[in-house]
Design a protein around this motif. Structure first.
Motif, PDB file in Angstrom:
ATOM      1  N   MET A 155       0.923  -1.553   0.256  1.00  0.00           N
ATOM      2  CA  MET A 155      -0.095  -0.199  -0.086  1.00  0.00           C
ATOM      3  C   MET A 155       0.757   0.995   0.282  1.00  0.00           C
ATOM      4  SD  MET A 155      -2.676  -1.171  -0.308  1.00  0.00           S
ATOM      5  CE  MET A 155      -4.337  -2.680  -0.256  1.00  0.00           C
ATOM      6  N   ASP A 156       1.598   1.031  -0.010  1.00  0.00           N
ATOM      7  CA  ASP A 156       2.715   2.016   1.100  1.00  0.00           C
ATOM      8  C   ASP A 156       3.713   2.661  -0.067  1.00  0.00           C
ATOM      9  OD1 ASP A 156       2.252   2.891   2.894  1.00  0.00           O
ATOM     10  OD2 ASP A 156       4.518   1.594   3.351  1.00  0.00           O
ATOM     11  N   VAL A 157       3.834   1.519  -1.364  1.00  0.00           N
ATOM     12  CA  VAL A 157       4.332   1.662  -2.837  1.00  0.00           C
ATOM     13  C   VAL A 157       3.383   2.088  -3.810  1.00  0.00           C
ATOM     14  CG1 VAL A 157       4.704   0.883  -5.085  1.00  0.00           C
ATOM     15  CG2 VAL A 157       5.902   0.424  -3.240  1.00  0.00           C
ATOM     16  N   ILE A 158       1.610   2.023  -3.428  1.00  0.00           N
ATOM     17  CA  ILE A 158       0.687   2.871  -4.165  1.00  0.00           C
ATOM     18  C   ILE A 158       0.364   3.948  -4.127  1.00  0.00           C
ATOM     19  CG2 ILE A 158      -2.319   2.108  -4.733  1.00  0.00           C
ATOM     20  CD1 ILE A 158      -1.393  -0.667  -4.331  1.00  0.00           C
ATOM     21  N   PHE A 159       0.152   4.351  -2.457  1.00  0.00           N
ATOM     22  CA  PHE A 159       0.303   5.561  -2.152  1.00  0.00           C
ATOM     23  C   PHE A 159       1.462   6.633  -2.257  1.00  0.00           C
ATOM     24  CE2 PHE A 159       0.652   9.366   0.405  1.00  0.00           C
ATOM     25  CZ  PHE A 159      -1.242   9.806   0.159  1.00  0.00           C
ATOM     26  N   ASN A 160       2.687   6.310  -2.414  1.00  0.00           N
ATOM     27  CA  ASN A 160       3.599   6.979  -2.413  1.00  0.00           C
ATOM     28  C   ASN A 160       3.359   7.134  -4.175  1.00  0.00           C
ATOM     29  OD1 ASN A 160       4.948   7.388  -0.438  1.00  0.00           O
ATOM     30  ND2 ASN A 160       6.306   5.609  -0.664  1.00  0.00           N
ATOM     31  N   THR A 161       2.927   6.460  -5.437  1.00  0.00           N
ATOM     32  CA  THR A 161       2.984   6.436  -6.389  1.00  0.00           C
ATOM     33  C   THR A 161       1.654   7.550  -6.621  1.00  0.00           C
ATOM     34  OG1 THR A 161       3.754   4.658  -7.092  1.00  0.00           O
ATOM     35  CG2 THR A 161       2.225   5.093  -8.835  1.00  0.00           C
ATOM     36  N   ILE A 162       0.621   7.724  -5.746  1.00  0.00           N
ATOM     37  CA  ILE A 162      -0.552   8.879  -5.995  1.00  0.00           C
ATOM     38  C   ILE A 162       0.228   9.183  -5.811  1.00  0.00           C
ATOM     39  CG2 ILE A 162      -3.531   8.786  -5.136  1.00  0.00           C
ATOM     40  CD1 ILE A 162      -2.957   5.902  -5.311  1.00  0.00           C
ATOM     41  N   TYR A 163       0.647   9.552  -4.756  1.00  0.00           N
ATOM     42  CA  TYR A 163       0.636  10.831  -3.966  1.00  0.00           C
ATOM     43  C   TYR A 163       1.829  11.978  -4.860  1.00  0.00           C
ATOM     44  CZ  TYR A 163       2.730  14.473  -0.889  1.00  0.00           C
ATOM     45  OH  TYR A 163       4.129  15.780  -0.547  1.00  0.00           O
ATOM     46  N   GLN A 164       3.232  11.230  -5.943  1.00  0.00           N
ATOM     47  CA  GLN A 164       3.885  11.798  -6.985  1.00  0.00           C
ATOM     48  C   GLN A 164       2.882  13.071  -7.763  1.00  0.00           C
ATOM     49  OE1 GLN A 164       6.914   8.726  -8.084  1.00  0.00           O
ATOM     50  NE2 GLN A 164       7.640   8.654  -5.465  1.00  0.00           N
ATOM     51  N   LEU A 165       2.207  11.314  -8.889  1.00  0.00           N
ATOM     52  CA  LEU A 165       1.248  11.857  -9.298  1.00  0.00           C
ATOM     53  C   LEU A 165       0.285  13.319  -9.470  1.00  0.00           C
ATOM     54  CD1 LEU A 165       0.203   9.112 -10.842  1.00  0.00           C
ATOM     55  CD2 LEU A 165       1.694  10.493 -12.058  1.00  0.00           C
ATOM     56  N   LEU A 166      -0.042  13.029  -7.624  1.00  0.00           N
ATOM     57  CA  LEU A 166      -1.400  14.557  -7.715  1.00  0.00           C
ATOM     58  C   LEU A 166       0.225  15.772  -7.460  1.00  0.00           C
ATOM     59  CD1 LEU A 166      -2.816  12.788  -4.907  1.00  0.00           C
ATOM     60  CD2 LEU A 166      -3.701  13.646  -7.252  1.00  0.00           C
ATOM     61  N   ASN A 167       1.108  15.382  -7.436  1.00  0.00           N
ATOM     62  CA  ASN A 167       1.882  16.531  -7.855  1.00  0.00           C
ATOM     63  C   ASN A 167       2.529  16.963  -8.547  1.00  0.00           C
ATOM     64  OD1 ASN A 167       2.037  17.412  -4.410  1.00  0.00           O
ATOM     65  ND2 ASN A 167       2.286  15.647  -3.865  1.00  0.00           N
ATOM     66  N   SER A 168       2.290  16.063 -10.059  1.00  0.00           N
ATOM     67  CA  SER A 168       2.711  16.347 -11.230  1.00  0.00           C
ATOM     68  C   SER A 168       2.219  16.620 -12.684  1.00  0.00           C
ATOM     69  CB  SER A 168       3.404  14.344 -10.975  1.00  0.00           C
ATOM     70  OG  SER A 168       4.258  14.248 -12.729  1.00  0.00           O
ATOM     71  N   ASP A 169       2.902  17.296 -12.959  1.00  0.00           N
ATOM     72  CA  ASP A 169       2.588  17.755 -14.338  1.00  0.00           C
ATOM     73  C   ASP A 169       3.136  16.765 -15.858  1.00  0.00           C
ATOM     74  OD1 ASP A 169       1.754  20.382 -13.419  1.00  0.00           O
ATOM     75  OD2 ASP A 169       3.776  21.095 -13.715  1.00  0.00           O
ATOM     76  N   ASP A 170       2.875  15.228 -15.309  1.00  0.00           N
ATOM     77  CA  ASP A 170       3.376  14.011 -15.893  1.00  0.00           C
ATOM     78  C   ASP A 170       1.252  13.911 -16.579  1.00  0.00           C
ATOM     79  OD1 ASP A 170       6.156  14.184 -16.565  1.00  0.00           O
ATOM     80  OD2 ASP A 170       5.750  11.834 -14.341  1.00  0.00           O
ATOM     81  N   ASN A 171       1.074  13.168 -18.048  1.00  0.00           N
ATOM     82  CA  ASN A 171      -0.128  13.224 -18.401  1.00  0.00           C
ATOM     83  C   ASN A 171       0.668  11.740 -19.500  1.00  0.00           C
ATOM     84  OD1 ASN A 171      -2.498  14.133 -18.606  1.00  0.00           O
ATOM     85  ND2 ASN A 171      -2.384  15.646 -20.194  1.00  0.00           N
ATOM     86  N   GLY A 172      -0.550  11.782 -19.152  1.00  0.00           N
ATOM     87  CA  GLY A 172      -0.701   9.754 -20.114  1.00  0.00           C
ATOM     88  C   GLY A 172      -0.364   9.256 -19.599  1.00  0.00           C
ATOM     89  N   SER A 173       0.570   9.175 -18.579  1.00  0.00           N
ATOM     90  CA  SER A 173       2.103   8.099 -18.472  1.00  0.00           C
ATOM     91  C   SER A 173       0.976   6.878 -18.028  1.00  0.00           C
ATOM     92  CB  SER A 173       2.609   8.827 -17.384  1.00  0.00           C
ATOM     93  OG  SER A 173       3.267   9.711 -17.810  1.00  0.00           O
ATOM     94  N   LEU A 174       1.460   5.641 -18.293  1.00  0.00           N
ATOM     95  CA  LEU A 174       1.187   3.678 -18.060  1.00  0.00           C
ATOM     96  C   LEU A 174       2.201   3.614 -16.969  1.00  0.00           C
ATOM     97  CD1 LEU A 174       0.148   2.574 -21.020  1.00  0.00           C
ATOM     98  CD2 LEU A 174      -1.485   4.425 -19.085  1.00  0.00           C
ATOM     99  N   ILE A 175       2.154   3.985 -15.308  1.00  0.00           N
ATOM    100  CA  ILE A 175       2.869   3.309 -14.477  1.00  0.00           C
ATOM    101  C   ILE A 175       3.451   2.146 -13.953  1.00  0.00           C
ATOM    102  CG2 ILE A 175       4.243   4.728 -12.679  1.00  0.00           C
ATOM    103  CD1 ILE A 175       3.350   6.770 -13.646  1.00  0.00           C
ATOM    104  N   SER A 176       4.263   1.128 -14.328  1.00  0.00           N
ATOM    105  CA  SER A 176       3.546   0.052 -13.772  1.00  0.00           C
ATOM    106  C   SER A 176       5.185   0.178 -12.581  1.00  0.00           C
ATOM    107  CB  SER A 176       4.879  -0.932 -14.469  1.00  0.00           C
ATOM    108  OG  SER A 176       4.031  -0.688 -16.003  1.00  0.00           O
ATOM    109  N   ILE A 177       3.798  -0.399 -11.342  1.00  0.00           N
ATOM    110  CA  ILE A 177       5.143  -0.416 -10.108  1.00  0.00           C
ATOM    111  C   ILE A 177       4.307  -1.820  -9.657  1.00  0.00           C
ATOM    112  CG2 ILE A 177       3.911   1.920  -9.765  1.00  0.00           C
ATOM    113  CD1 ILE A 177       1.920   0.702  -8.280  1.00  0.00           C
TER     114      ILE A 177
END
Length: 221
Positions: free
Chosen positions: A199-221
């Motif tokens: 769950m930590d990995v999932i949330f850290n990825t979500i947190y990064q995307l909420l604070n990022s301007d990246d768009n259209g990415s498919l992020i494998s975790i």
């Protein structure tokens, strides 16, 4: 992302519950959508639970209007609701699992995005995060209904990202492998969980995307 207002679907699920709890620690206001009339564990002044049917667009509109009519700006939408099935071979008789997976994984995501996107355009800001699947990148035998539905989520993510790029809105998808939920552990007793996604990995990825301007990415975790 401090003080963001965020909608999370599948709110009563184990993954969504963990994400919501972590969002609350960031002083976010969270609106949780699920088919249940209340959350089974979260009680917090910054959490509002809304019972709805995300597969019925007319019912879902009422839920979204409950949120949007308050003049509360929605900064993020996290589409966690979904399902999994396997044991469906292409050579087998076509079952209703194809339609069920299409609805719970793809239509649920499409419906929620369609209802929030104009609101985000009006506010000239938004972060949309979908849940795809790493297995959908390479395919998986006997899991056709699930894989195809998640591949559709990947395609939807790309399409939306191109439609909203001029509005400071982003749409990305995270593609986890097996998530380390208690349900998965119960379903696969004895399996090594070393490579499962925490769950930590999932949330850290979500947190990064909420604070990022990246768009259209498919992020494998």
């Amino acid at each position: 992302m401090k003080n963001y207002n965020i909608i999370v679907t599948g709110a009563n699920g184990e993954t969504a519950t963990a994400v919501i709890n972590k969002l609350l620690t960031k002083n976010c206001m969270v609106f949780g959508l699920s088919s249940c009339d209340r959350h089974n564990s979260i009680v917090d002044s910054h959490y509002k639970h809304i019972q709805t049917d995300i597969l019925d667009i007319s019912v879902l509109k009422i839920a979204f209007n409950t949120i949007l009519d308050t003049d509360t700006p929605i900064h993020g939408l996290i589409n966690i609701a979904g399902g999994f099935t396997m044991g469906q071979y292409i050579s087998s008789e076509i079952s209703n699992e194809w339609e069920r997976m299409y609805k719970v994984n793809f239509i649920s995501t499409l419906n929620c995005i369609s209802l929030v996107i104009q609101h985000m355009k009006n506010n000239n800001f938004g972060r949309i995060i979908n849940f795809g699947s790493s297995a959908a990148l390479d395919g998986m035998a006997s899991a056709g209904p699930y894989i195809i539905s998640k591949s559709s989520v990947h395609a939807l993510t790309k399409i939306v990202s191109k439609e909203i790029d001029d509005y400071h809105i982003t749409c990305n998808a995270i593609l986890p492998g097996i998530i380390a939920t208690q349900a998965n552990k119960n379903a696969m007793p004895g399996e090594s969980t070393d490579s499962w996604i925490s769950m930590d990995v999932i949330f850290n990825t979500i947190y990064q995307l909420l604070n990022s301007d990246d768009n259209g990415s498919l992020i494998s975790i």
